[in-house]
Design a protein around this motif. Structure first.
Motif, PDB file in Angstrom:
ATOM      1  N   SER A  47       8.951 -26.412  65.925  1.00  0.00           N
ATOM      2  CA  SER A  47      10.001 -25.771  65.536  1.00  0.00           C
ATOM      3  C   SER A  47      11.307 -26.064  66.031  1.00  0.00           C
ATOM      4  O   SER A  47      11.494 -26.994  66.842  1.00  0.00           O
ATOM      5  N   PRO A  48      12.306 -25.587  65.204  1.00  0.00           N
ATOM      6  CA  PRO A  48      13.712 -26.103  65.467  1.00  0.00           C
ATOM      7  C   PRO A  48      14.087 -25.809  66.891  1.00  0.00           C
ATOM      8  O   PRO A  48      14.872 -26.688  67.636  1.00  0.00           O
ATOM      9  N   SER A  49      13.647 -24.773  67.848  1.00  0.00           N
ATOM     10  CA  SER A  49      14.003 -24.471  69.094  1.00  0.00           C
ATOM     11  C   SER A  49      13.207 -25.535  69.892  1.00  0.00           C
ATOM     12  O   SER A  49      13.953 -26.223  70.937  1.00  0.00           O
ATOM     13  N   ASN A 224       2.986 -41.099  71.351  1.00  0.00           N
ATOM     14  CA  ASN A 224       2.524 -40.684  72.553  1.00  0.00           C
ATOM     15  C   ASN A 224       2.242 -38.972  72.319  1.00  0.00           C
ATOM     16  O   ASN A 224       2.328 -38.222  73.440  1.00  0.00           O
ATOM     17  N   SER A 225       2.130 -38.561  71.225  1.00  0.00           N
ATOM     18  CA  SER A 225       2.022 -37.231  70.717  1.00  0.00           C
ATOM     19  C   SER A 225       3.034 -36.306  71.037  1.00  0.00           C
ATOM     20  O   SER A 225       2.895 -34.901  71.217  1.00  0.00           O
ATOM     21  N   ALA A 226       4.346 -36.989  71.310  1.00  0.00           N
ATOM     22  CA  ALA A 226       5.620 -36.157  71.766  1.00  0.00           C
ATOM     23  C   ALA A 226       6.273 -35.794  70.309  1.00  0.00           C
ATOM     24  O   ALA A 226       7.421 -36.221  70.255  1.00  0.00           O
ATOM     25  N   TYR A 227       5.569 -34.848  69.569  1.00  0.00           N
ATOM     26  CA  TYR A 227       6.227 -34.770  68.375  1.00  0.00           C
ATOM     27  C   TYR A 227       7.639 -34.199  68.158  1.00  0.00           C
ATOM     28  O   TYR A 227       8.547 -34.334  67.496  1.00  0.00           O
ATOM     29  N   PRO A 228       7.942 -32.947  69.271  1.00  0.00           N
ATOM     30  CA  PRO A 228       9.234 -32.312  69.108  1.00  0.00           C
ATOM     31  C   PRO A 228      10.228 -33.668  69.672  1.00  0.00           C
ATOM     32  O   PRO A 228      11.455 -33.640  68.997  1.00  0.00           O
TER      33      PRO A 228
END
Length: 264
Positions: A47-49, A224-228
């Motif tokens: 999400s943008p947030s 590392n699956s840190a997608y945001p």
């Protein structure tokens, strides 16, 4: 009591900046609502947030990576623009050279970045920034060359005849007539190349070398699956491309003041 009248310049700026802001707000709002209502997982679409939160949390690394990618893009942009300008001037003076350079430039433009980056990494040291800057220069060369060459050929026949009657040499003619007339075309190519420079610099960082730019950080965060956080670096790349475009636009306005007053 009569209402307050805003200056025309303020109203003009409002008409320029208000529509993009409205579109941005609508798109971000729809994006946030879609993610929240459909419970979309972050690995599919954060999400943008969440992206904004990661942007605030990692401002330091983002700024550092953006600086590295920005320097690589700026150096490559300068080299590619100079090479494209010189090649266009030479091509405009000779049909033979133009016939040789045009296919070479088109072939260079057709080479994908994913091919260029590994090749330059093999040719130069992967611990330096030379391969990435070379990739940017190659990508920038084509739009600058093509647009500038077209502008150099757009000289009015009456101007050519006048300079010929005054016995003006070819290089003086280029300096006083054809190059100033080609400036709008040159800056059109440079504006296109400014965004391409950032894209090329970021994409080139995906293929090895020093792990200190935006492309490397995007790859690392996604692995590392840190997608945001990865999307936060993507946003930084978008902002960097916008900055490059605005800087080139400001330089164009300063270099061609007659165009702001309705001249040609």
């Amino acid at each position: 009591m009569s209402g307050v009248r805003l200056p025309a310049r303020v109203l003009a700026r409002g008409r320029v900046f208000l529509p993009p802001l409205v579109v941005a707000v609508v798109v971000l709002g729809a994006w946030q609502a879609f993610v929240d209502l459909d419970d979309v997982q972050p690995y599919l679409l954060p999400s943008p947030s969440a992206i904004a939160h990661q942007f605030r949390e990692h401002t330091g690394p983002i700024r550092s990576a953006a600086w590295v990618s920005g320097v690589n893009a700026a150096v490559g942009l300068a080299l590619g623009a100079i090479a494209g300008l010189v090649a266009a001037v030479v091509a405009a003076r000779s049909r033979l050279i133009d016939g040789m350079l045009a296919p070479v430039a088109a072939a260079m433009n057709a080479i994908p970045i994913i091919v260029l980056a590994p090749l330059f990494n093999a040719m130069f040291s992967t611990t330096s920034s030379v391969p990435r800057r070379a990739v940017v220069a190659v990508v920038v060369f084509f739009p600058v060359f093509v647009n500038t060459a077209r502008g150099l050929r757009e000289v009015a026949p009456v101007h050519r005849e006048l300079m010929r009657s005054l016995a003006v040499g070819p290089w003086r003619f280029a300096r006083t007539v054809s190059l100033p007339g080609a400036l709008p075309f040159f800056f059109t190519g440079l504006r296109l190349a400014s965004s391409l420079a950032v894209i090329a610099a970021v994409v080139a960082e995906y293929f090895g070398g020093r792990q200190n730019g935006l492309g490397s950080r995007i790859t690392s965060a996604a692995a590392n699956s840190a997608y945001p956080r990865a999307w936060a670096f993507v946003v930084a790349a978008c902002l960097l491309g916008l900055l490059f475009y605005l800087v080139v636009l400001a330089v164009e306005r300063a270099a061609t003041p007659w165009r702001r007053h309705g001249g040609r």
